[in-house]
Write a protein that holds these residues in place. Structure first.
Motif, mmCIF file in Angstrom:
data_model
loop_
_atom_site.group_PDB
_atom_site.id
_atom_site.type_symbol
_atom_site.label_atom_id
_atom_site.label_comp_id
_atom_site.label_asym_id
_atom_site.label_seq_id
_atom_site.Cartn_x
_atom_site.Cartn_y
_atom_site.Cartn_z
ATOM 1 N N LEU A 118 36.123 34.351 38.498
ATOM 2 C CA LEU A 118 35.113 35.388 38.288
ATOM 3 C C LEU A 118 33.717 34.851 38.579
ATOM 4 N N GLN A 119 33.503 33.578 38.233
ATOM 5 C CA GLN A 119 32.172 33.011 38.417
ATOM 6 C C GLN A 119 31.891 32.591 39.847
ATOM 7 N N PRO A 122 32.606 36.505 44.239
ATOM 8 C CA PRO A 122 32.057 37.840 43.964
ATOM 9 C C PRO A 122 32.990 38.958 44.401
ATOM 10 N N THR A 125 35.377 39.447 41.568
ATOM 11 C CA THR A 125 34.676 40.071 40.453
ATOM 12 C C THR A 125 34.439 41.550 40.715
#
Lengths: 229, 229
Positions: A118-119, A122, A125
């Motif tokens: 998730l980090q 993108p 996400t």
DNA sequence: AATAGGAACTGATAAATGTCATGTTTTTTC
DNA sequence: GAAAAAACATGACATTTATCAGTTCCTATT
């Protein structure tokens, strides 16, 4: 050994498809596969989740227990859906219980793997975000339905939903068989009320039943009923 | 000229704080500020949104109209909240109407600016995701409440919610004054039913009123009522 | 195949909520 | 500040839904 995520067809249906090869590899290495028997919980309301569950087979009900002892089913999750994302993302204990409606096969993916991706990615996400946006819209619709439609309308709607989302078996019954109690927990009513309305639908020829199984006979009329005729 | 986003305190409360300096600059350059009069819509159910609205002042109700002509209020959005994200992200027309409950001041941020940042800045995307996860949880709670609590309990809960989220004025009335109709649309009941219960609460000394304004007198007892005593 | 236990069903009744009709306050507008 | 329009309030009644108390039907054991 287990099959690898890269080859799993299920992921085509969920956000995992936005992962890179390496990320998917990591998921594969850290995931564990579990079999859950009908009636068994994946997790209970209030649990802290250490990861998410990707459904390979079977159906799970996501529900919340209220003080009066009744369960409200908020969502039915089936093949290709990921369960527990919300809690993992918000870093809160879960507000819902997940219980298997029939025998299930799920992949458990540890939190760290998900959070890390998730980090970094993108696209992933954003994909998860899109899914959650969709779930939120559905939740809004449920709110409006529950508060503004009669129990009869909600049950009719539930049957159409079951047909559209889970299909029918060879004999023309809804492929996903819910107990009368589960049906009442989906629409948010007393079990006896649900049973009475099911009997009524049968009497009117809208559906037919065999044991707990239910088949839709007059889809058009059910749909009209939902709209208020 | 308009004030710049970089200096806007509001953004501390929402996902915009995860934007970089340059991104924020771009928002500032492309945004437009609007004043919306009480009762006026920001947008209507079914509209295609070209951007999102960041609330600087005032409160908006997000609601959905049903076939029987009643509105269900799904959320109240106030200072610091961003409205319309869901539709922009899912690239669908909106499923809700947004109407100003009192005079509002909002910043309109064009879709492109948001979408571009979503694709480039994982921190921002993650922040938006967290917000949406939170909204989803709240929506689940609303579903359970509506289906399992009585109208009386839901109204009591609504008053406590209003106090906790919008506070009270100097005279001890709820700072956000809703019409009886809006209250009934929040809890999902008939306006007359809501009025009756409000009268009942007043008779029992749980609240006091002055015109349409409502003040909480017995917070503890209201809270107990919500829990079912 | 007998049986135990859980679902499914039904009836009677109570409780909650909605609807319609009508009167009374507030609020808004000129 | 008076008139008009909303919003608020209450009563009477209809309808919907829940609750309780049984009975019957499946279905999964042994």
């Amino acid at each position: 050994m287990e099959s690898r995520c890269e080859n799993c067809i299920i992921r085509q249906f969920n956000s995992l498809r936005a992962m890179s090869k390496e990320e998917l590899n990591k998921v594969s290495d850290t995931k564990t596969t579990k079999k859950i028997k009908k009636g068994q919980p994946l997790f209970q309301e209030g649990d802290k989740l250490n990861g998410v569950y990707c459904v390979r087979n079977g159906v799970s009900k996501l529900s919340k227990l209220s003080s009066n002892g009744k369960d409200q089913i908020v969502k039915l999750a089936t093949k290709g859906e990921v369960i527990g994302q919300r809690s993992v993302i918000a870093e809160e204990s879960t507000n819902l219980s997940a219980i298997a409606i029939n025998d299930m096969e799920v992949c458990f993916i540890p939190k760290e793997t998900i959070v890390h991706t998730l980090q970094k990615n993108p696209n992933f996400t954003l994909e998860v975000l899109r899914h959650m946006a969709h779930d939120l819209k559905e939740a809004d619709d449920v709110i409006v339905n529950i508060s503004q439609k009669t129990v009869k309308q909600r049950i009719a709607e539930a049957f159409l939903y079951l047909k559209n989302n889970f299909g029918e078996d060879e004999e023309g019954f809804l492929a996903l068989t819910l107990s009368r109690e589960d049906i009442s927990n989906v629409v948010g009513t007393a079990t006896e009320s649900a049973i009475r309305i099911i009997s009524d639908f049968k009497k009117k020829g809208l559906i037919h039943t065999s044991g707990k199984r239910i088949g839709i006979k007059e889809e058009r009329k059910l749909a009209e009923l939902v709209e208020g005729f």
